[in-house]
Design a protein around this motif. Structure first.
Motif, short mmCIF file in Angstrom:
data_model
loop_
_atom_site.label_atom_id
_atom_site.label_comp_id
_atom_site.label_asym_id
_atom_site.label_seq_id
_atom_site.Cartn_x
_atom_site.Cartn_y
_atom_site.Cartn_z
N LEU A 1 31.23 47.79 33.54
CA LEU A 1 32.69 47.88 33.52
C LEU A 1 33.37 46.83 32.64
CD1 LEU A 1 33.36 48.55 37.31
CD2 LEU A 1 33.39 50.21 35.44
N ALA A 2 32.67 45.75 32.31
CA ALA A 2 33.27 44.67 31.53
C ALA A 2 33.63 45.15 30.13
CB ALA A 2 32.31 43.49 31.45
N LYS B 1 30.10 40.13 29.17
CA LYS B 1 28.97 40.74 29.88
C LYS B 1 27.84 39.75 30.08
CE LYS B 1 29.70 45.48 28.53
NZ LYS B 1 29.04 46.72 28.26
N LYS B 2 27.61 38.93 29.11
CA LYS B 2 26.52 37.95 29.16
C LYS B 2 26.75 36.93 30.27
CE LYS B 2 26.74 34.94 26.04
NZ LYS B 2 27.00 33.56 25.98
N THR C 1 48.61 41.21 27.51
CA THR C 1 47.50 42.17 27.56
C THR C 1 47.37 42.71 28.98
OG1 THR C 1 45.89 40.46 28.09
CG2 THR C 1 46.17 40.97 25.77
N GLU C 2 46.74 43.84 29.10
CA GLU C 2 46.41 44.39 30.41
C GLU C 2 45.04 43.89 30.82
OE1 GLU C 2 48.11 46.34 32.58
OE2 GLU C 2 49.81 46.00 31.26
N GLY C 3 44.87 43.66 32.08
CA GLY C 3 43.57 43.20 32.57
C GLY C 3 42.58 44.34 32.73
N SER C 4 41.29 44.03 32.69
CA SER C 4 40.28 45.07 32.84
C SER C 4 39.85 45.23 34.30
CB SER C 4 39.05 44.74 32.00
OG SER C 4 38.36 43.62 32.53
N HIS C 5 40.03 44.19 35.13
CA HIS C 5 39.73 44.23 36.57
C HIS C 5 38.31 44.69 36.87
CE1 HIS C 5 43.96 43.50 37.19
NE2 HIS C 5 44.26 44.57 36.48
N HIS C 6 37.34 44.32 36.03
CA HIS C 6 35.97 44.78 36.24
C HIS C 6 35.32 44.17 37.48
CE1 HIS C 6 35.90 41.37 33.46
NE2 HIS C 6 34.74 41.03 33.99
N ILE C 7 35.62 42.95 37.82
CA ILE C 7 35.05 42.33 39.02
C ILE C 7 35.67 42.96 40.27
CG2 ILE C 7 34.74 40.18 40.31
CD1 ILE C 7 33.04 40.29 37.80
#
Length: 133
Positions: A42-43, A51-52, A97-103
């Protein structure tokens, strides 16, 4: 869903012994590593640096697993970068910017699965104890 006090739950989990503890820690470890894989999918993929940095951390002899986006000992600039990726930037000199909220999405996805895994682990341990006499 019943709300359980975190301190009470931690105390109950610490009191587990033997095979019960092993089954629960295995379930927590499996879910945490699955969370790392989901968060990496999702990152956002700009440079691959985000991702790393995603990894798992375990505390309390494996009874607590956490999916971490960045090390707590990382420099402040790196922490700010990770925070702005997750939550976005609403103001500042570099625009918004908009956040990705992957966590956060990873947590939502795995919450129900982890609860079921722990329940199955406890049931399995109870059956093993009952079958021994």
């Amino acid at each position: 869903m019943k709300h359980v006090d975190g301190r009470k739950l931690r105390r109950q989990l610490k009191s587990l012994k033997g095979t019960t503890r092993k089954h629960v820690t295995d379930a927590i470890e499996k879910s945490t590593h699955e969370g790392v894989r989901v968060a990496r999918v999702l990152a956002p993929e700009e440079t691959g640096e985000t991702k790393k940095d995603i990894h798992a951390e375990f505390k309390d002899q494996g009874m607590t697993g956490t999916v971490v986006a960045i090390e707590s000992s990382a420099p402040r600039a790196e922490k700010d970068r990770a925070y702005s990726i997750e939550h976005g930037r609403k103001s500042g000199g570099q625009g918004t910017t908009e956040g990705s909220h992957h966590i956060w999405r990873t947590r939502q996805y795995l919450q129900k699965k982890l609860k079921g895994r722990i329940r199955r682990a406890l049931n399995k341990a109870a059956k093993e104890v009952a079958s021994r006499g």
